[in-house]
Write a protein that holds these residues in place. Structure first.
Motif, mmCIF file in Angstrom:
data_model
loop_
_atom_site.group_PDB
_atom_site.id
_atom_site.type_symbol
_atom_site.label_atom_id
_atom_site.label_comp_id
_atom_site.label_asym_id
_atom_site.label_seq_id
_atom_site.Cartn_x
_atom_site.Cartn_y
_atom_site.Cartn_z
ATOM 1 N N ARG A 169 67.461 16.855 11.589
ATOM 2 C CA ARG A 169 67.502 15.783 12.578
ATOM 3 C C ARG A 169 68.811 15.709 13.370
ATOM 4 O O ARG A 169 68.767 15.507 14.606
ATOM 5 C CB ARG A 169 67.205 14.436 11.902
ATOM 6 N N PHE B 30 68.584 18.312 16.042
ATOM 7 C CA PHE B 30 67.552 18.009 17.035
ATOM 8 C C PHE B 30 67.965 16.841 17.933
ATOM 9 O O PHE B 30 67.478 16.707 19.054
ATOM 10 C CB PHE B 30 66.225 17.677 16.339
ATOM 11 N N PRO C 194 59.487 23.710 21.342
ATOM 12 C CA PRO C 194 59.298 24.073 19.930
ATOM 13 C C PRO C 194 59.887 25.427 19.575
ATOM 14 O O PRO C 194 60.396 25.613 18.459
ATOM 15 C CB PRO C 194 57.777 24.054 19.759
ATOM 16 N N ALA D 74 63.472 24.849 18.934
ATOM 17 C CA ALA D 74 63.638 24.106 17.676
ATOM 18 C C ALA D 74 63.529 25.047 16.481
ATOM 19 O O ALA D 74 64.298 24.942 15.514
ATOM 20 C CB ALA D 74 62.594 22.999 17.578
ATOM 21 N N TYR E 286 57.608 18.246 17.310
ATOM 22 C CA TYR E 286 57.714 19.311 18.307
ATOM 23 C C TYR E 286 56.395 20.034 18.548
ATOM 24 O O TYR E 286 56.235 20.723 19.562
ATOM 25 C CB TYR E 286 58.773 20.339 17.874
ATOM 26 N N VAL F 179 63.243 14.114 18.274
ATOM 27 C CA VAL F 179 62.786 15.272 19.039
ATOM 28 C C VAL F 179 63.516 15.294 20.376
ATOM 29 O O VAL F 179 63.633 14.264 21.050
ATOM 30 C CB VAL F 179 61.250 15.256 19.228
#
Length: 762
Positions: A245, A248, A270, A273, A304, A357
């Motif tokens: 987290r 992100f 994504p 990520a 994501y 996100v």
């Protein structure tokens, strides 16, 4: 033709002792020729000297004039002239310089704290020795050896200890270049690993001579205890459980500062990520010595993948798995020792937490349970397919948490057990026993974090890890106790005290590296004013090896042969746990007990005990007594790997120790080839969740033909397809799958001894 036209009449040179002598041009010419100056350049130097010489010049000044003149023509000749008629030393900077005993004096004072008179006395004696040596030059290590010999001769052992030079013999380096090392099966033999092994040896020596006091170092050398990761004792902690987290939300700085590498904004897509998740583990492995793990992996990624097709999610998982199996960048040229903890449902402690996100938040994680499950489905499908040649993906270790509703998605559970049946790669955490709390995770082989430290699951299990574990040799305690219960527990406490002191030293050293020296910036980078690494919550852990052999010698019975032996074994490990719990109260630090992975330690302890306690050890040790390298002790509190018992008996024995070993535990079900049916394995899993077993894995041995690439169950010597005998054999060494050819001999012997337990009672 040499000319002396420029020489001034009656030029006298003053020698060191004050006596004057007439300048002799022929003597100078001879020195120049001896230094290697070309004959046609001699006159050029002579002219320069004669133009600058003066009456009353000292020999030192004259030599400096000559050296400067030569340096303009040929530096090597100039150096040869400078060191003519003096003993030369090749320094660590790869240069030559005259022998100077004052450097010995200075080094002794600076490095050892010796007083000036002792330092001068040693230096004088060393000077006498080296001047008698008929050699062209000395080396700095040679001088250091002579100094150390003199220190011992004068009974100055402590000074010698501080002055000693660390390193590795030429023979040993050659052996590593040619043959490598099998201490860590995850390390391949390549140029990077060779450099790592050489550096490791120096750092191990440093740890034993500088970091730990003599009595702790000696206890390790004798085999009373084992100090793991000695090569990293001075610079790194061990395992880390990541939380994605912060990255992100705030972006990624792989160096921790953004000064030396490019800085990424929070991942919007994504694919990015996924890359960031892999790079977090890649970056952290430069700061840590052990396993890198991401807890709640599918939960963090779920936001994501909202709105993506299953095929796209599967492609993302494939990207992640290949990243971790092809980033050949970890310590010494290996892939990252990585794990991911996966949830089959959103856990209670995360349901109302904001879902992070792309630098912001979108709802809570409870809203993304469907996406989290799709990620697990897709990941298992990727793992089932294997790589392009059909081999299993050895990383990441995939760890499935089984909570209350785990079996509601039967399709997913069957698929996970298909993976167990095909490759044997999954691990399971049983979250159902009463002693488990809101969150538990595993890192690497088995090191464990649980939300029962402060009661806050996030603080206790995320962004922290195991600082270090050190291990006690239990069979040796039995040999020394000679059948006396009271004496056995006295010795056990003495060993616990040793390990405690060693862990406290490592704790202090790690604090210095983190907060004084700043050598681990990835860990100490801040998000919202809080450092990423919650070092205050790391575990300091007592490990153990050979409980079964301790009982066999002390009581004449093994874990699987006697209820009394099992009860006594539980008493031993509970004593360790109570000692650790008491330390929590006294120190405020997080102490725990773990079942040591013992990849090399189980064999090392057995070999050392055969050296120092041969008559006792030979009655209980496992392996071939005619081959000392094959000997080993049973891992931690596990039953002997070839014990003739049923699965039910194994469960009833080993479940007794999992609640006690709060720092890490595992149960292995070896060699499941003959029972590798997904339905059968899932029925076993259901039974295990009703026990106190907290963590386990099914090991499916696998062979891959190096010619036709056919994958076959079991450890085979010949391909069933093409008949080729060049076979790569894979098994679980401790807590991860690897090629058996990379195992050390003790673990290779253990593989031969492992047997499948009977799945059903007779």
């Amino acid at each position: 033709m040499i000319s002396a036209k420029s020489v001034k009449p009656e030029v006298m040179v003053v020698k060191r002792n004050g006596i004057e002598e007439r300048f002799n041009i022929n003597k100078l010419v001879k020195s120049l020729m001896n230094a290697g100056l070309d004959y046609d350049k001699v006159n050029l130097v002579i002219e320069k000297i004669c133009n600058n010489i003066y009456n009353g010049i000292s020999t030192k000044e004259l030599k400096n004039l000559v050296y400067k003149a030569l340096k303009e023509i040929d530096k090597d000749v100039a150096d040869n002239y400078k060191y003519e008629n003096c003993l030369k030393v090749r320094t660590s900077e790869k240069q030559f310089e005259p022998f100077n005993k004052q450097k010995i004096v200075d080094a002794l004072i600076k490095e050892t704290g010796a007083d000036v008179e002792i330092a001068k006395k040693i230096a004088d004696e060393v000077e006498k020795i080296v001047k008698k040596l008929e050699i062209k030059y000395l080396t700095a290590p040679m001088i250091r050896e002579i100094v150390n010999a003199k220190l011992i001769e004068h009974g100055l052992e402590e000074l010698r200890h501080k002055h000693t030079r660390l390193g590795i013999p030429i023979y040993d380096i050659t052996k590593l270049i040619k043959s490598g090392s099998r201490e860590n099966a995850n390390l391949m033999h390549n140029p990077e690993s060779i450099h790592k092994w050489v550096a490791d040896e120096t750092m191990k020596q440093y740890a034993l001579m500088k970091i730990f006091p003599r009595y702790i170092a000696d206890a390790h050398m004798r085999g009373d205890i084992h100090l793991h990761d000695l090569e990293y004792a001075a610079v790194r902690p061990v395992c880390l459980q990541h939380d994605l987290r912060p990255f992100f939300k705030y972006g990624l700085r792989v160096d921790g500062t953004g000064l030396h590498t490019s800085v990424s904004k929070p991942a919007k897509h994504p694919e990015v990520a996924i890359q960031h998740a892999a790079k977090v583990m890649m970056a952290a492995q430069t700061n840590m010595s052990g396993g890198q793990s991401i807890d709640e992996f599918n939960i963090w990624l779920a936001p994501y993948v909202r709105g993506l097709s299953y095929e796209k999610i599967k492609q993302l998982m494939q990207m992640f798995v290949y990243e971790l199996n092809q980033m050949y960048v970890a310590r010494g040229g290996q892939v990252i020792f990585s794990s991911i903890n996966l949830e089959l449902e959103v856990p209670e402690f995360l349901k109302d937490k904001e879902a992070v996100v792309a630098g912001t938040t979108r709802g809570t994680y409870e809203e993304y349970e469907e996406e989290a499950k799709m990620i697990v489905h897709a990941l298992v499908d990727v793992m089932l397919e294997g790589d392009a040649t059909g081999k299993p993906f050895l990383f990441p270790n995939t760890i499935f948490k089984l909570r209350e509703n785990a079996f509601e998605d039967e399709e997913l559970m069957i698929k996970i057990h298909q993976l167990c049946a095909k490759f044997g790669t999954p691990y399971f955490i049983n979250m159902l026993p009463d002693w488990q709390v809101n969150n538990t995770n595993a890192m690497g082989c088995r090191t464990r974090l649980s939300g029962d430290w402060t009661g806050d699951a996030e603080v206790d299990t995320l962004r922290t890890g195991n600082m270090q574990w050190y291990t006690i040799n239990l069979p040796r305690i039995a040999y020394e106790a000679k059948g006396d219960d009271d004496r056995l527990f006295e010795i056990l406490r003495e060993r616990l005290e040793l390990v405690k002191e060693a862990l406290l030293i490592k704790h202090k050293v790690t604090m210095e590296r983190l907060y004084e020296d700043g050598v681990m910036p990835f860990l100490t980078q801040k998000f919202d004013g809080e450092e990423y690494y919650r070092y205050d919550h790391t575990t300091k852990t007592f490990g153990f090896v050979g409980l079964n052999e301790m009982l066999k010698y002390h009581l004449g019975e093994e874990l699987h042969t006697s209820k009394d032996a099992l009860k006594f074994g539980e008493r031993v490990i509970r004593y360790m746990r109570e000692y650790a719990d008491d330390l929590k109260e006294k120190t405020g630090l997080r102490w725990s007990v773990t079942q040591t992975p013992a990849e090399s330690t189980a064999g090392r302890f057995a070999r050392l005990d055969m050296k120092y306690y041969r008559e006792e050890a030979k009655t209980v040790v496992n392996g071939d007594l005619s081959d000392i390298d094959s000997l080993y002790y049973s891992n931690s509190s596990h039953v002997r790997v070839d014990a003739p018992i049923t699965l039910g008996e194994k469960l009833r024995i080993e479940e007794r120790f999992h609640p006690i070993c709060n720092g890490g535990h595992i149960m292995h079900l070896w060699n499941i080839e003959s029972a590798a049916d997904p339905e059968v394995l899932m029925s076993i899993t259901k039974k295990i969740t009703k026990t106190n077993i907290g963590f386990w894995a099914y090991t499916k041995n696998l062979s891959v033909c190096e010619k036709c690439r056919m994958a076959m169950g079991g450890l085979r010597d010949k391909c069933i397809n093409c008949g080729n005998e060049n076979i790569a054999k894979f098994s679980r060494i401790t807590g991860y799958l690897q090629n058996v050819s990379n195992f050390n001999k003790a673990k290779q012997q253990e593989v031969k001894d492992r047997r499948i337990v009977k799945i059903f009672e007779d």
